[in-house]
Design a protein around this motif. Sequence first.
Motif, PDB file in Angstrom:
ATOM      1  N   ILE A  51       0.862  -1.184   0.000  1.00 49.40           N
ATOM      2  CA  ILE A  51       0.000   0.000   0.000  1.00 49.40           C
ATOM      3  C   ILE A  51       0.897   1.232   0.000  1.00 49.40           C
ATOM      4  N   HIS A  52       0.573   2.197  -0.862  1.00 55.92           N
ATOM      5  CA  HIS A  52       1.497   3.318  -1.033  1.00 55.92           C
ATOM      6  C   HIS A  52       0.927   4.653  -0.585  1.00 55.92           C
ATOM      7  N   THR A  53      -0.282   4.613  -0.022  1.00 54.90           N
ATOM      8  CA  THR A  53      -0.933   5.884   0.319  1.00 54.90           C
ATOM      9  C   THR A  53      -1.236   5.969   1.810  1.00 54.90           C
ATOM     10  N   PHE A  54      -0.807   7.073   2.401  1.00 58.93           N
ATOM     11  CA  PHE A  54      -1.037   7.322   3.831  1.00 58.93           C
ATOM     12  C   PHE A  54      -1.835   8.597   3.987  1.00 58.93           C
ATOM     13  N   PHE A  55      -2.779   8.573   4.918  1.00 55.73           N
ATOM     14  CA  PHE A  55      -3.729   9.680   5.045  1.00 55.73           C
ATOM     15  C   PHE A  55      -3.905  10.023   6.520  1.00 55.73           C
ATOM     16  N   GLU A  56      -3.538  11.252   6.904  1.00 61.34           N
ATOM     17  CA  GLU A  56      -3.705  11.645   8.317  1.00 61.34           C
ATOM     18  C   GLU A  56      -4.878  12.620   8.478  1.00 61.34           C
ATOM     19  N   PHE A  88       1.205  10.963   0.360  1.00 63.14           N
ATOM     20  CA  PHE A  88       0.791  11.305   1.720  1.00 63.14           C
ATOM     21  C   PHE A  88      -0.254  12.409   1.656  1.00 63.14           C
ATOM     22  N   TYR A  89      -1.333  12.227   2.411  1.00 66.12           N
ATOM     23  CA  TYR A  89      -2.415  13.231   2.432  1.00 66.12           C
ATOM     24  C   TYR A  89      -2.623  13.714   3.860  1.00 66.12           C
ATOM     25  N   LEU A  90      -2.813  15.023   3.993  1.00 65.40           N
ATOM     26  CA  LEU A  90      -3.136  15.586   5.310  1.00 65.40           C
ATOM     27  C   LEU A  90      -4.471  16.308   5.190  1.00 65.40           C
ATOM     28  N   TYR A  91      -5.428  15.878   6.002  1.00 66.14           N
ATOM     29  CA  TYR A  91      -6.755  16.509   5.968  1.00 66.14           C
ATOM     30  C   TYR A  91      -6.919  17.394   7.204  1.00 66.14           C
ATOM     31  N   GLU A  92      -7.084  18.693   6.976  1.00 69.90           N
ATOM     32  CA  GLU A  92      -7.114  19.651   8.096  1.00 69.90           C
ATOM     33  C   GLU A  92      -8.193  20.709   7.885  1.00 69.90           C
ATOM     34  N   LYS A  93      -8.904  21.018   8.960  1.00 70.71           N
ATOM     35  CA  LYS A  93      -9.994  22.006   8.877  1.00 70.71           C
ATOM     36  C   LYS A  93      -9.481  23.440   9.067  1.00 70.71           C
ATOM     37  N   SER A  94      -8.479  23.613   9.924  1.00 73.46           N
ATOM     38  CA  SER A  94      -8.025  24.975  10.254  1.00 73.46           C
ATOM     39  C   SER A  94      -7.124  25.538   9.142  1.00 73.46           C
ATOM     40  N   ILE A  95      -7.467  26.738   8.671  1.00 78.08           N
ATOM     41  CA  ILE A  95      -6.662  27.376   7.614  1.00 78.08           C
ATOM     42  C   ILE A  95      -5.269  27.670   8.157  1.00 78.08           C
ATOM     43  N   PHE A  96      -5.222  28.130   9.411  1.00 82.69           N
ATOM     44  CA  PHE A  96      -3.957  28.472  10.059  1.00 82.69           C
ATOM     45  C   PHE A  96      -3.038  27.238  10.140  1.00 82.69           C
ATOM     46  N   LEU A  97      -3.605  26.111  10.580  1.00 82.01           N
ATOM     47  CA  LEU A  97      -2.769  24.911  10.734  1.00 82.01           C
ATOM     48  C   LEU A  97      -2.362  24.329   9.377  1.00 82.01           C
ATOM     49  N   ARG A  98      -3.247  24.467   8.370  1.00 85.23           N
ATOM     50  CA  ARG A  98      -2.892  23.971   7.027  1.00 85.23           C
ATOM     51  C   ARG A  98      -1.661  24.691   6.500  1.00 85.23           C
ATOM     52  N   LYS A  99      -1.595  25.994   6.767  1.00 86.30           N
ATOM     53  CA  LYS A  99      -0.426  26.770   6.319  1.00 86.30           C
ATOM     54  C   LYS A  99       0.829  26.286   7.046  1.00 86.30           C
ATOM     55  N   PHE A 126      -2.205  18.479   0.666  1.00 81.23           N
ATOM     56  CA  PHE A 126      -2.902  19.097   1.795  1.00 81.23           C
ATOM     57  C   PHE A 126      -4.359  19.299   1.410  1.00 81.23           C
ATOM     58  N   LEU A 127      -5.265  18.704   2.197  1.00 81.08           N
ATOM     59  CA  LEU A 127      -6.681  18.717   1.821  1.00 81.08           C
ATOM     60  C   LEU A 127      -7.542  19.484   2.816  1.00 81.08           C
ATOM     61  N   LYS A 128      -8.522  20.226   2.273  1.00 83.93           N
ATOM     62  CA  LYS A 128      -9.494  20.826   3.191  1.00 83.93           C
ATOM     63  C   LYS A 128     -10.819  20.075   3.143  1.00 83.93           C
TER      64      LYS A 128
END
Length: 342
Positions: free
Chosen positions: A67-72, A98-109, A127-129
């Motif tokens: 498996i080659h995809t990781f999602f946090e 690698f995918y990062l799913y984050e709601k906060s605009i500040f933390l995504r930056k 980086f995903l919203k």
Amino acid sequence: MLDIRDFLKINHISLSRFINYCLYKKDKGFYQKNSIGTHFITSPEVSQLFGECIAIFFLIILKKYKIHTFFELGPGNGTLMKDLILSFKKFIKDSMSFYLYEKSIFLRKLQTNNLSNLYSKSYKINFLKKLQFNKEPIFFFCNEFFDALPINQFEKVNNSWFEKRVTYSNKFEIINIKSKEKFNKNYKNGDIIEISPLSKLYLIKILKHIKQYGGGFLIFDYGPFSKSNINTLQALHNSKKCGILDFPFQSDITYHVNFKDFTNIAKKLGLISYGPITQKDFLFFHGINERVLDIISKTSSKEKIESLNKQFERLTSPSGMGGLIKCIYISREKIDSAVFKL
Ligand SMILES: C[S@@+](CC[C@H](N)C(=O)[O-])C[C@H]1O[C@@H](n2cnc3c(N)ncnc32)[C@H](O)[C@@H]1O
């Protein structure tokens, strides 16, 4: 624009709406202006040893499943993902996503800044919203994500159910409003039920994906082995516990997750769940002790040794993170790792 206080002078809103407002209101919400580590600390921020142990867990599973995809989910400062990628780089030469799913605009930056130097042709970082994924097997993981999601609370009083809602008169207040919700008759007077509508939505979406395409979901969160029907909602301001109404917008609001709810959903979908086990057991199984001794044997710096011992203690102490945080893993296929058989 109407301030929520004016609205709440004549209305009331659910706890989950209030929590969401306090944590994510544009520019003002707690997670829209605070990085992780300012008011409270999480395991990845204590030490890279946490991420290294998670990397070993996945490396063991990867021996059997390609498996080659990781999602946090809810990656905070991006530290756990960074430590995971740095560990993988030592062992995996294949292409990875690698995918990062984050709601906060500040933390995504912040995440984008913290991970920018790890991006390469073969290691792609996204980086995903929005919570969306490709049709492929994925390893999902999260630390203190579910306990940060808004909840509603219902209390049984004199054989009737009341919902806790928030109103305002000079200050925010919690009031009990009679609820039409129907719960199991076995609950006693005084019992409090905590429900996170968002948790269920996210969990079902991810678990259905795993059921169809494979992969797994590793979850670390604060919560007991068996949750009682009590109020576990709490806030943290400057590393000190406080009431959720004491410092709106300036405190993190959390609760204790019910792992049984997670494993029940997994079971209903025909998936296998492992755990819960304590964070301490997970980290010991994946060699945190040996790793600390190895680093200590290679350094003569007293400060480094002292700091490493403190990190180790903090992550594994049974009365602290080591015992209070639990870990579960849910997957479609059986895993060979014996960590959950401890
Ligand atoms: C308690 S912090 C944990 C951060 C990080 N995982 C760590 O261990 O340091 C919760 C994280 O989940 C994120 N989060 C909360 N609700 C979310 C949602 N609905 N969608 C995406 N991210 C969310 C927060 O913004 C924050 O990054």
